[in-house]
Design a protein around this motif. Structure first.
Motif, PDB file in Angstrom:
ATOM      1  N   UNK A  33       0.862  -1.184   0.000  1.00  0.00           N
ATOM      2  CA  UNK A  33       0.000   0.000   0.000  1.00  0.00           C
ATOM      3  C   UNK A  33       0.897   1.231   0.000  1.00  0.00           C
ATOM      4  N   UNK A  34       0.777   2.004  -1.072  1.00  0.00           N
ATOM      5  CA  UNK A  34       1.537   3.245  -1.202  1.00  0.00           C
ATOM      6  C   UNK A  34       0.554   4.411  -1.160  1.00  0.00           C
ATOM      7  N   UNK A  35       0.798   5.370  -0.285  1.00  0.00           N
ATOM      8  CA  UNK A  35      -0.060   6.546  -0.212  1.00  0.00           C
ATOM      9  C   UNK A  35       0.553   7.695  -0.994  1.00  0.00           C
ATOM     10  N   UNK A 185      -9.555  -1.629   6.843  1.00  0.00           N
ATOM     11  CA  UNK A 185      -9.320  -3.058   7.071  1.00  0.00           C
ATOM     12  C   UNK A 185      -9.355  -3.822   5.748  1.00  0.00           C
ATOM     13  N   UNK A 186     -10.255  -3.428   4.862  1.00  0.00           N
ATOM     14  CA  UNK A 186     -10.364  -4.060   3.555  1.00  0.00           C
ATOM     15  C   UNK A 186      -9.105  -3.821   2.718  1.00  0.00           C
ATOM     16  N   UNK A 187      -8.554  -2.605   2.800  1.00  0.00           N
ATOM     17  CA  UNK A 187      -7.311  -2.308   2.076  1.00  0.00           C
ATOM     18  C   UNK A 187      -6.181  -3.222   2.545  1.00  0.00           C
ATOM     19  N   UNK A 188      -6.096  -3.423   3.850  1.00  0.00           N
ATOM     20  CA  UNK A 188      -5.064  -4.311   4.392  1.00  0.00           C
ATOM     21  C   UNK A 188      -5.292  -5.752   3.926  1.00  0.00           C
ATOM     22  N   UNK A 189      -6.554  -6.142   3.799  1.00  0.00           N
ATOM     23  CA  UNK A 189      -6.888  -7.480   3.294  1.00  0.00           C
ATOM     24  C   UNK A 189      -6.415  -7.625   1.850  1.00  0.00           C
ATOM     25  N   UNK A 190      -6.654  -6.594   1.037  1.00  0.00           N
ATOM     26  CA  UNK A 190      -6.194  -6.627  -0.352  1.00  0.00           C
ATOM     27  C   UNK A 190      -4.677  -6.766  -0.431  1.00  0.00           C
ATOM     28  N   UNK A 192      -2.747  -8.270   1.734  1.00  0.00           N
ATOM     29  CA  UNK A 192      -2.420  -9.654   2.057  1.00  0.00           C
ATOM     30  C   UNK A 192      -2.691 -10.584   0.878  1.00  0.00           C
ATOM     31  N   UNK A 193      -3.633 -10.218   0.034  1.00  0.00           N
ATOM     32  CA  UNK A 193      -3.962 -11.041  -1.138  1.00  0.00           C
ATOM     33  C   UNK A 193      -2.998 -10.786  -2.299  1.00  0.00           C
ATOM     34  N   UNK A 194      -2.067  -9.842  -2.099  1.00  0.00           N
ATOM     35  CA  UNK A 194      -1.073  -9.576  -3.136  1.00  0.00           C
ATOM     36  C   UNK A 194      -1.425  -8.451  -4.081  1.00  0.00           C
ATOM     37  N   UNK A 195      -2.503  -7.751  -3.811  1.00  0.00           N
ATOM     38  CA  UNK A 195      -2.869  -6.631  -4.683  1.00  0.00           C
ATOM     39  C   UNK A 195      -2.001  -5.412  -4.361  1.00  0.00           C
ATOM     40  N   UNK A 196      -1.860  -4.539  -5.343  1.00  0.00           N
ATOM     41  CA  UNK A 196      -1.093  -3.296  -5.181  1.00  0.00           C
ATOM     42  C   UNK A 196      -2.077  -2.151  -5.016  1.00  0.00           C
ATOM     43  N   UNK A 197      -1.872  -1.332  -3.983  1.00  0.00           N
ATOM     44  CA  UNK A 197      -2.834  -0.284  -3.632  1.00  0.00           C
ATOM     45  C   UNK A 197      -2.163   1.084  -3.687  1.00  0.00           C
ATOM     46  N   UNK A 198      -2.823   2.038  -4.357  1.00  0.00           N
ATOM     47  CA  UNK A 198      -2.434   3.451  -4.274  1.00  0.00           C
ATOM     48  C   UNK A 198      -3.554   4.161  -3.527  1.00  0.00           C
ATOM     49  N   UNK A 199      -3.221   4.766  -2.401  1.00  0.00           N
ATOM     50  CA  UNK A 199      -4.198   5.370  -1.489  1.00  0.00           C
ATOM     51  C   UNK A 199      -3.964   6.873  -1.442  1.00  0.00           C
ATOM     52  N   UNK A 207      -3.430   7.528   6.588  1.00  0.00           N
ATOM     53  CA  UNK A 207      -2.257   7.255   5.750  1.00  0.00           C
ATOM     54  C   UNK A 207      -1.202   6.499   6.554  1.00  0.00           C
ATOM     55  N   UNK A 208      -0.935   6.974   7.758  1.00  0.00           N
ATOM     56  CA  UNK A 208       0.071   6.340   8.617  1.00  0.00           C
ATOM     57  C   UNK A 208      -0.363   4.939   9.026  1.00  0.00           C
ATOM     58  N   UNK A 209      -1.661   4.746   9.230  1.00  0.00           N
ATOM     59  CA  UNK A 209      -2.180   3.457   9.666  1.00  0.00           C
ATOM     60  C   UNK A 209      -1.980   2.368   8.608  1.00  0.00           C
ATOM     61  N   UNK A 210      -2.274   2.669   7.337  1.00  0.00           N
ATOM     62  CA  UNK A 210      -2.323   1.594   6.333  1.00  0.00           C
ATOM     63  C   UNK A 210      -1.096   1.512   5.425  1.00  0.00           C
ATOM     64  N   UNK A 211      -0.275   2.555   5.364  1.00  0.00           N
ATOM     65  CA  UNK A 211       0.732   2.629   4.298  1.00  0.00           C
ATOM     66  C   UNK A 211       2.026   1.876   4.609  1.00  0.00           C
ATOM     67  N   UNK A 212       2.636   1.357   3.548  1.00  0.00           N
ATOM     68  CA  UNK A 212       3.999   0.830   3.626  1.00  0.00           C
ATOM     69  C   UNK A 212       4.999   1.907   3.229  1.00  0.00           C
ATOM     70  N   UNK A 213       4.602   2.740   2.258  1.00  0.00           N
ATOM     71  CA  UNK A 213       5.407   3.896   1.858  1.00  0.00           C
ATOM     72  C   UNK A 213       4.486   5.065   1.550  1.00  0.00           C
ATOM     73  N   UNK A 214       5.048   6.279   1.611  1.00  0.00           N
ATOM     74  CA  UNK A 214       4.294   7.482   1.269  1.00  0.00           C
ATOM     75  C   UNK A 214       5.107   8.307   0.277  1.00  0.00           C
ATOM     76  N   UNK A 215       4.480   8.655  -0.855  1.00  0.00           N
ATOM     77  CA  UNK A 215       5.074   9.590  -1.812  1.00  0.00           C
ATOM     78  C   UNK A 215       4.420  10.944  -1.612  1.00  0.00           C
TER      79      UNK A 215
END
Length: 496
Positions: A33-35, A185-190, A192-199, A207-215
């Protein structure tokens, strides 16, 4: 060599008078998950529109799994597995949930409607919604559902079109805290399923809760890429603004007891009941409560958009019978609705036309509009509220959300209205624009205008209001002095 699932390289895009993107680069990995954050006008929407095929870049490249791709239309993006869940949901309101989910798929492609297997479509729609944890009647019309339910239908559509790269543009802007939590919670589920997320979000805590990186973007350019261990709200805000920024400060204003609005026993069936309050001239009076409390219904009734079943409204020394918003405007009221894009602006018209629409008769000089006078008024009031624009003839929708809101405020300043009703005045705008809107609200009140403000953000009401009316499920729970309040106290009173 390990490639990013999606990589954007040196994307640039210009519009007349605006350099929206300046060689922007970013990437997102599989299961990440990238924000994407930045102030209004930083280029976030332009970038995600490039990725999803809504607009074409002037230059730059896109890569999927290391392979160069051309995305020139939304269909190109869909075929490559890119799904967009936009801020302004684009469902077909008169079509069913099932039809909306499979719109554009092979299941709904048939020369004859009778050849479509409706039973299979409805069953498959139920399956995907069950997987999302949002079971619902798939035969109901999408336009009759809550925003949260519509958003789940939009996500379900993206998944059924085969998306494994999902872009979420301000997905929690119109959701309650509980609904927002379910979506995150659904974003985190995605993930785990291997999907790529731009938030994309202005809610930095989310943003801080769900992100792995922030641009972070600023003025259309890359500013920084921050890994999870470097996250903090202060760091994100500093990079967004280019300087240290504090939250809107609580400034207490003294107001004389000179009533300008009295609401006595106002009621409307199934929406609110027996509401009483008095607002003083120059006061910022807040209306608080959880979603469904009846706040928007109350203020839209005061403005004449709905008819009360009983009760009275006294305004500026007379008891009023307001049959329509036109009546309210003629008496000196202004209204900024919660859904700015749907009800607050004319999206196909210019800044000038949007600003002057409520007093266009003043500009009429037979047999046409006095354009010189129009431009003079628009420039005067846009300067007052510091609208960042190329010119008065620019399309309003080319502006950022914060600047659009300023134009709407300027509209009512130009009418010399006595009472300005503002429903969610800072929804969907960044912290700097929010501070500017708060400053404008105080400035209006200091100059004698009265402000009636509804907000779901308790901290916002506490920081700008003199007093706050607290509602819950259509009932009045109390009127409190803002200086004695905390968000916890307001919720306690609402739920007591």
């Amino acid at each position: 060599m390990i490639y990013s699932r999606l990589e954007v390289k040196n994307i640039s895009k210009s519009f007349p008078g605006v350099h929206a993107l300046k060689e922007v680069s970013m990437s997102v990995q599989k299961g990440e998950i990238v924000s994407l954050v930045g102030e209004n006008g930083a280029g976030k929407s332009t970038l995600i529109n490039v990725i999803s095929g809504q607009i074409r870049p002037d230059k730059g490249e896109l890569f999927l799994d290391g392979k160069h791709v051309r995305i020139e239309t939304p269909t190109d993006a869909v075929l490559l597995g890119i799904g967009l869940v936009p801020q302004e949901l684009n469902l077909m309101p008169q079509m069913s949930v099932a039809e909306n989910i499979f719109l554009g798929t092979k299941k709904l492609r048939s020369k004859l409607l009778r050849n479509i297997d409706w039973k299979s479509i409805r069953a498959d729609a139920e399956k995907v919604l069950d997987k999302l944890g949002m079971p619902m009647d798939v035969t109901q019309h999408a336009g009759r559902m809550s925003v949260a339910s519509q958003q789940m239908v939009q996500i379900a559509r993206a998944l059924c079109l085969g998306a494994d790269i999902l872009i979420f543009d301000e997905p929690t802007a119109c959701l309650t805290l509980k609904e927002s939590g379910r979506l995150l919670t659904l974003l985190k589920q995605f993930r785990e399923e291997g999907k790529s997320i731009i938030f994309v979000s202005h809610h930095l805590d989310q943003v801080i809760d769900v992100s792995d990186r922030v641009f972070i973007l600023r003025d259309g350019a890359n500013i920084s890429s921050i890994q999870r261990d470097g996250f903090s709200v202060q760091r994100l805000i500093k990079d967004m603004a280019g300087e240290e920024v504090t939250q809107s400060q609580i400034l207490r204003r003294e107001v004389d007891s000179e009533p300008i609005l009295k609401v006595d026993g106002l009621s409307r069936a199934r929406e609110f009941n027996d509401i009483h309050f008095t607002v003083n001239k120059g006061e910022i009076f807040g209306v608080a409560g959880l979603v469904g409390a009846g706040r928007t219904e109350l203020i839209s009734t005061i403005f004449g958009d709905r008819k009360p079943d009983k009760g009275s409204i006294w305004f500026d020394s007379e008891t009023l019978t307001i049959r329509s918003p036109q009546d309210a405007i003629s008496k000196g009221m202004g209204y900024i609705p919660e859904e700015r894009r749907n009800f607050g602006i004319l999206p196909t018209m210019s800044i000038a036309q949007n600003l002057t629409i409520t007093f266009i008769k003043r500009l009429f000089r037979f047999p046409k509009i006095d354009r010189k006078k129009e431009v003079r008024i628009v420039k005067e009031y846009c300067d007052k509220v510091r609208v960042n624009m190329a010119g008065p003839n620019e399309l309003l929708t080319k502006l950022s959300g914060g600047n659009q809101q300023k134009v709407i405020i300027a509209r009512w300043l130009a009418t010399d209205c006595k009472l300005l009703i503002m429903d969610e005045p800072t929804r969907g705008i960044d912290i700097l624009a929010k501070n500017e809107i708060h400053h404008l609200m105080r400035q209006c009140a200091d100059n004698g205008m009265t402000v009636l403000a509804v907000s779901s953000e308790m901290e916002e009401l506490i920081s700008i209001c003199n007093r706050i009316l607290i509602m819950h499920e259509g009932s009045q729970k109390g009127i409190v002095d803002a200086k004695d309040m905390t968000p916890e106290k307001i919720l306690h009173i609402a739920l007591a």
